[in-house]
Design an enzyme around this catalytic site. Structure first.
Site, mmCIF file in Angstrom:
data_model
loop_
_atom_site.group_PDB
_atom_site.id
_atom_site.type_symbol
_atom_site.label_atom_id
_atom_site.label_comp_id
_atom_site.label_asym_id
_atom_site.label_seq_id
_atom_site.Cartn_x
_atom_site.Cartn_y
_atom_site.Cartn_z
ATOM 1 N N ARG A 157 49.322 38.675 23.700
ATOM 2 C CA ARG A 157 50.165 39.678 23.035
ATOM 3 C C ARG A 157 49.311 40.677 22.271
ATOM 4 N NH1 ARG A 157 55.897 37.065 21.559
ATOM 5 N NH2 ARG A 157 55.763 35.267 22.910
ATOM 6 N N HIS A 158 48.299 41.183 22.960
ATOM 7 C CA HIS A 158 47.442 42.195 22.364
ATOM 8 C C HIS A 158 46.694 42.951 23.467
ATOM 9 C CE1 HIS A 158 44.676 38.658 22.591
ATOM 10 N NE2 HIS A 158 43.806 39.592 22.973
ATOM 11 N N ALA A 159 46.025 44.007 23.055
ATOM 12 C CA ALA A 159 45.118 44.771 23.915
ATOM 13 C C ALA A 159 43.822 44.954 23.127
ATOM 14 C CB ALA A 159 45.719 46.124 24.286
#
Length: 135
Positions: A50-52
């Site tokens: 749930r990130h970049a």
């Protein structure tokens, strides 16, 4: 801009003696590895990631169990990869929002192009859309 894609590492050996797979920088891993980490015993109900990243490139490998990796690129392209063989990984470029869901027995090995730096993470989806111009 590179897109997420599968990488198949060599599978050397045989069923009667076992196998070895090898990944080397400037070979199948398209960057020099600066950090390696692994996750395990993750409950199946948990979605991780749930990130970049602004700069970090990664290769994710399910060395045991099954991992479902979903990526989203800035243009909105979504891809899903099912990793369940220890000689196959997925390349995750910078700027790709990604999530992972694990079978309980999954062990994920990650090769990363940078050392840990909290400033490299985009942890809010809305910020990911803003940073990459897709408001």
């Amino acid at each position: 801009m590179q897109k997420p894609h599968l990488i198949e590492f060599p599978k050397l050996g045989a069923s009667d003696i076992g196998y070895i797979s090898v990944g080397e920088a400037n070979g199948l891993i398209p960057f020099s590895v600066e950090r390696t980490f692994w996750t395990y015993f993750t409950p199946e109900s948990i979605v991780r990631g749930r990130h970049a990243h602004h700069a970090t490139e990664q290769v994710l490998v399910a060395v045991a169990g099954r991992i479902i990796v979903t990526t989203e690129m800035p243009d909105g392209e979504i891809q899903t990869f099912v990793l369940e063989s220890p000689h196959v990984g997925v390349y995750v470029p910078p700027n790709a929002w990604h999530t992972m869901q694990y079978s309980h027995t999954a062990v994920q090995l990650v090769f990363a192009s940078t050392r840990y730096n909290e400033q490299d993470y985009i942890r809010q989806y809305e910020n990911f859309r803003q940073v990459w111009g897709q408001q």
